[in-house]
Design a protein around this motif. Structure first.
Motif, PDB file in Angstrom:
ATOM      1  N   VAL A 463       0.845  -1.205   0.000  1.00  0.00           N
ATOM      2  CA  VAL A 463       0.000   0.000   0.000  1.00  0.00           C
ATOM      3  C   VAL A 463       0.876   1.248   0.000  1.00  0.00           C
ATOM      4  O   VAL A 463       0.641   2.199  -0.776  1.00  0.00           O
ATOM      5  N   ALA A 464       1.904   1.267   0.842  1.00  0.00           N
ATOM      6  CA  ALA A 464       2.791   2.430   0.902  1.00  0.00           C
ATOM      7  C   ALA A 464       3.505   2.627  -0.442  1.00  0.00           C
ATOM      8  O   ALA A 464       3.663   3.765  -0.919  1.00  0.00           O
ATOM      9  N   TYR A 465       3.939   1.551  -1.063  1.00  0.00           N
ATOM     10  CA  TYR A 465       4.617   1.665  -2.359  1.00  0.00           C
ATOM     11  C   TYR A 465       3.665   2.239  -3.399  1.00  0.00           C
ATOM     12  O   TYR A 465       4.036   3.136  -4.174  1.00  0.00           O
ATOM     13  N   ARG A 466       2.442   1.718  -3.431  1.00  0.00           N
ATOM     14  CA  ARG A 466       1.467   2.205  -4.411  1.00  0.00           C
ATOM     15  C   ARG A 466       1.174   3.687  -4.209  1.00  0.00           C
ATOM     16  O   ARG A 466       0.862   4.403  -5.174  1.00  0.00           O
ATOM     17  N   GLN A 467       1.283   4.157  -2.999  1.00  0.00           N
ATOM     18  CA  GLN A 467       1.005   5.563  -2.701  1.00  0.00           C
ATOM     19  C   GLN A 467       2.261   6.426  -2.776  1.00  0.00           C
ATOM     20  O   GLN A 467       2.222   7.604  -2.414  1.00  0.00           O
ATOM     21  N   GLY A 468       3.385   5.866  -3.231  1.00  0.00           N
ATOM     22  CA  GLY A 468       4.612   6.629  -3.410  1.00  0.00           C
ATOM     23  C   GLY A 468       5.398   6.885  -2.154  1.00  0.00           C
ATOM     24  O   GLY A 468       6.340   7.688  -2.165  1.00  0.00           O
ATOM     25  N   ARG A 469       5.057   6.201  -1.066  1.00  0.00           N
ATOM     26  CA  ARG A 469       5.782   6.373   0.192  1.00  0.00           C
ATOM     27  C   ARG A 469       6.831   5.248   0.295  1.00  0.00           C
ATOM     28  O   ARG A 469       6.664   4.268   1.025  1.00  0.00           O
ATOM     29  N   TYR A 470       7.932   5.379  -0.456  1.00  0.00           N
ATOM     30  CA  TYR A 470       8.857   4.287  -0.650  1.00  0.00           C
ATOM     31  C   TYR A 470       9.656   3.947   0.607  1.00  0.00           C
ATOM     32  O   TYR A 470       9.959   2.762   0.859  1.00  0.00           O
ATOM     33  N   GLN A 472       8.624   4.189   3.726  1.00  0.00           N
ATOM     34  CA  GLN A 472       7.714   3.423   4.585  1.00  0.00           C
ATOM     35  C   GLN A 472       7.486   2.020   4.015  1.00  0.00           C
ATOM     36  O   GLN A 472       7.395   1.042   4.763  1.00  0.00           O
ATOM     37  N   ALA A 473       7.402   1.947   2.694  1.00  0.00           N
ATOM     38  CA  ALA A 473       7.240   0.638   2.064  1.00  0.00           C
ATOM     39  C   ALA A 473       8.434  -0.253   2.376  1.00  0.00           C
ATOM     40  O   ALA A 473       8.285  -1.442   2.722  1.00  0.00           O
ATOM     41  N   ARG A 474       9.636   0.315   2.257  1.00  0.00           N
ATOM     42  CA  ARG A 474      10.842  -0.462   2.540  1.00  0.00           C
ATOM     43  C   ARG A 474      10.828  -0.973   3.982  1.00  0.00           C
ATOM     44  O   ARG A 474      11.151  -2.156   4.241  1.00  0.00           O
ATOM     45  N   ALA A 475      10.466  -0.135   4.933  1.00  0.00           N
ATOM     46  CA  ALA A 475      10.473  -0.548   6.344  1.00  0.00           C
ATOM     47  C   ALA A 475       9.475  -1.672   6.592  1.00  0.00           C
ATOM     48  O   ALA A 475       9.791  -2.668   7.253  1.00  0.00           O
ATOM     49  N   ALA A 476       8.252  -1.529   6.066  1.00  0.00           N
ATOM     50  CA  ALA A 476       7.224  -2.557   6.298  1.00  0.00           C
ATOM     51  C   ALA A 476       7.601  -3.864   5.617  1.00  0.00           C
ATOM     52  O   ALA A 476       7.459  -4.954   6.196  1.00  0.00           O
ATOM     53  N   LEU A 477       8.083  -3.788   4.389  1.00  0.00           N
ATOM     54  CA  LEU A 477       8.428  -4.999   3.652  1.00  0.00           C
ATOM     55  C   LEU A 477       9.650  -5.684   4.250  1.00  0.00           C
ATOM     56  O   LEU A 477       9.741  -6.926   4.248  1.00  0.00           O
ATOM     57  N   LEU A 495      11.772  -3.627  -5.213  1.00  0.00           N
ATOM     58  CA  LEU A 495      11.201  -2.485  -5.926  1.00  0.00           C
ATOM     59  C   LEU A 495      11.323  -1.205  -5.104  1.00  0.00           C
ATOM     60  O   LEU A 495      11.582  -0.117  -5.646  1.00  0.00           O
ATOM     61  N   SER A 496      11.139  -1.327  -3.808  1.00  0.00           N
ATOM     62  CA  SER A 496      11.243  -0.150  -2.932  1.00  0.00           C
ATOM     63  C   SER A 496      12.665   0.386  -2.927  1.00  0.00           C
ATOM     64  O   SER A 496      12.892   1.602  -2.999  1.00  0.00           O
ATOM     65  N   TYR A 497      13.656  -0.508  -2.823  1.00  0.00           N
ATOM     66  CA  TYR A 497      15.047  -0.067  -2.899  1.00  0.00           C
ATOM     67  C   TYR A 497      15.326   0.627  -4.234  1.00  0.00           C
ATOM     68  O   TYR A 497      16.013   1.660  -4.301  1.00  0.00           O
ATOM     69  N   TYR A 498      14.803   0.040  -5.309  1.00  0.00           N
ATOM     70  CA  TYR A 498      15.024   0.618  -6.640  1.00  0.00           C
ATOM     71  C   TYR A 498      14.417   2.015  -6.721  1.00  0.00           C
ATOM     72  O   TYR A 498      15.035   2.946  -7.254  1.00  0.00           O
ATOM     73  N   ALA A 499      13.188   2.154  -6.197  1.00  0.00           N
ATOM     74  CA  ALA A 499      12.520   3.459  -6.252  1.00  0.00           C
ATOM     75  C   ALA A 499      13.282   4.507  -5.446  1.00  0.00           C
ATOM     76  O   ALA A 499      13.241   5.696  -5.774  1.00  0.00           O
ATOM     77  N   LEU A 500      13.994   4.043  -4.413  1.00  0.00           N
ATOM     78  CA  LEU A 500      14.812   4.950  -3.604  1.00  0.00           C
ATOM     79  C   LEU A 500      16.217   5.124  -4.189  1.00  0.00           C
ATOM     80  O   LEU A 500      17.076   5.729  -3.561  1.00  0.00           O
TER      81      LEU A 500
END
Length: 593
Positions: A463-470, A472-477, A495-500
């Motif tokens: 959900v965080a990744y889809r909303q652009g909060r990368y 937070q996405a990394r921490a949860a995943l 994907l989160s690491y890549y987006a960051l």
């Protein structure tokens, strides 16, 4: 360009309705066998016993043990009273010759423990001298026994100890003192006194049995198993009720060590002792099943159903037996037949749930769903039926109906973290991000197990990744992966690491995802990360395999062209770009200009 994987991560939980195995006397601990009445021990001692020298004494005082302590009797007879004629159980070992023990030189307590006294080598010891109680001592014994029967255990202890001072070589005071000390919580003292009892009454089964009770209570289970076996070997002429107690105790310990072959033999002996006891018949069938003796277990299971057609446990066991022999269709039919015989809707629901599980194992999801829905109709307050219906609806792609069913299940069990986690996954699948995040957060508040925690954190991360909060996405995943490593969680973490723009961290995470499950999306994303870290040759090798498997993968061909161009092979790159452009890649068309 990175591609997003399928976000469906609903994992259907399986309902386990395994055979419950309660061994012997059930889950309850054994209790001491009280044969402290003079009629139970002294009369037997008046008979000739090998290895025991008797000193003539006064007559034995008779009394009504059942009137004194009715809770220690069965069918009007005290447990342990010698029967008029010996009774034996076929297949049980014959009584062993007990080791003679030395008589104490003075009426004082020996230094060794009761267990040690029972285990000493008998070869070098003289036979113990048994001194019968005098008439006066018999009266003192009766008084001490009366104190015990009335629950005044401390007073009984004092009176038994006083009697032992006057006649150490009689077994009855030692036995009574052992019972009193056990009730007072002095297990060591009780074990010592039962050991003394065994010296002066080596052919009596009550001694090793009661020592076995103490061993089991103290967690010395192998010793308890041995002692119960010793007691049974001595109990050939014991009353049927006493032998039944010994067999139950033996069954408890055999079940504890999962010795199902021996346990089935013990239940066969219990059936011989009590042929119409349906519980014994069922346990016999159950232990045969556990021992892998399926053909032998079938007729025994049917014997239960002959006597009790409405038995839910026997019907479930019968289904297990047919499944174990590769006959799942027969198992389904037997469950249907049993559903017509049971007496309650709850029992019918249990049978239908087992039927649903069998049909699901046969890939008959529609039939499994119908059985689950019937189970829910039979017992609307049974969460397991609602959950199974929800799981099957989700597997059949009926997401909205599955969500409703999960909500119904949560109305029955609102504190189930697992159900909140499953509901969160369904919301995520439908791109209902707010609802998904709320359900996942609720699951995490309820102290979930590792699997549920991983699922909930996965939902929060996606959900965080889809909303652009990368971040937070990394921490949860990352929390999801730490709880339970999973290909999907690793993919989204990569994907989160890549987006960051942390490409170096993305590569190992995506590599692990590919190792666990090499989906096209995982391979393509790993290739993109390899290109971003200038590992062109590795990316090319991965992409060649990808486009070989998926010849119409436009993005794969485009990335292959990039890897070839980076390695100064423009002609090969141009050909890959042409293929990608022909498949609709606008970026490939730009690369050709």
């Amino acid at each position: 360009m990175l591609v997003s994987p399928d976000t469906s991560r609903f994992l259907a939980a399986r309902l386990l309705l395994g055979v419950w195995l309660a061994c012997g006397a059930g889950a309850q601990a054994q209790t001491l066998m009280d044969t402290s009445a003079a009629i139970g021990v002294q009369n037997t001692l008046n008979q000739v016993q090998p290895g025991v020298r008797q000193v003539p004494g006064s007559m034995t005082v008779q009394f009504d043990a059942c009137q004194m302590a009715p809770e220690l009797c069965k069918d009007g007879q005290p447990i342990g009273t010698a029967p008029a004629s010996p009774a034996s159980v076929p297949g049980q070992p014959q009584p062993a010759q007990a080791a003679p023990a030395p008589a104490p030189a003075a009426p004082t307590v020996p230094a060794q423990t009761g267990q040690a006294a029972a285990e000493q080598t008998p070869a070098a010891r003289p036979a113990p001298v048994v001194v019968p109680l005098t008439a006066e001592q018999q009266q003192l014994l009766l008084g001490a026994q009366a104190q015990f029967a009335s629950g005044r255990f401390a007073q009984a202890r004092n009176e038994f100890e006083a009697l032992i001072v006057r006649n150490y070589s009689s077994p009855e005071p030692h036995f009574g003192l052992g019972l009193a000390l056990y009730q007072l919580g002095d297990l060591r003292g009780a074990a010592f006194e039962f050991g003394q009892f065994m010296q002066f009454a080596p052919q009596r089964y009550e001694g090793p049995y009661n020592l076995g009770v103490i061993a089991a209570r103290e967690g010395r289970y192998p010793e308890a198993l041995r002692l119960y076996g010793d007691a049974l070997a001595l109990a050939v002429s014991a009353p049927p009720a006493a032998r039944e107690t010994l067999l139950q105790a033996l069954a408890t310990e055999q079940g504890r060590v999962k010795d199902y072959a021996a346990l089935s033999a013990t239940y066969a002996a219990l059936r011989t002792a009590n042929p119409e006891n349906v519980e014994y018949i069922y346990r016999h069938a159950q232990t045969l099943y556990r021992a892998g003796q399926y053909a032998d277990a079938l007729p025994v299971t049917y014997a239960v159903l002959e006597r009790k057609p409405s038995s839910l446990q026997a019907a479930l066991l019968l289904a297990d037996l047919y499944v174990a022999q590769g006959l799942p269709d027969r198992a389904v039919r037997e469950l249907s037949a049993a559903a017509a015989r049971v007496l309650t809707g709850t029992d019918r629901a249990a049978l239908l749930l087992r039927q649903s599980a069998l049909l699901q194992a046969q890939k008959n999801l529609r039939g499994a769903l119908n059985a689950a829905s019937e189970a829910r109709q039979e017992d609307r307050r049974l969460p397991a039926a609602v959950v199974r219906e929800a799981e099957l609806l989700a597997l059949l792609g009926q997401r909205a109906a599955a969500i409703r069913a999960y909500r119904d299940a949560l109305a029955l069990t609102p504190k189930s973290a697992r159900l909140h986690g499953a509901l969160a996954a369904l919301y995520l699948e439908g791109n209902q991000y707010q609802e998904a995040a709320q359900a996942a957060q609720q699951a995490l508040r309820l102290t979930p197990d590792a699997s549920t925690q991983a699922r909930a954190q996965y939902v929060r991360g996606v959900v965080a990744y889809r909303q652009g909060r990368y971040a937070q996405a990394r921490a949860a995943l990352n929390s999801s992966v730490l709880a339970v490593p999973d290909a999907d969680s690793l993919l989204w973490l990569g994907l989160s690491y890549y987006a960051l723009k942390d490409y170096a961290s993305a590569v190992p995470v995506l590599s692990e995802s590919v190792r666990l499950r090499p989906t096209p999306a995982a391979r393509q994303n790993l290739a993109a990360a390899l290109l971003a870290t200038a590992r062109y040759a590795e990316a090319e090798a991965l992409l060649r395999g990808l486009v070989t498997d998926e010849a119409k993968n436009a993005e794969g061909w485009y990335l292959l062209g990039l890897s070839q161009r980076a390695q100064q092979r423009p002609d090969e790159a141009r050909q890959s770009f042409k293929t990608a452009a022909g498949l609709g890649s606008s970026r490939a068309k730009d690369a050709l200009k």
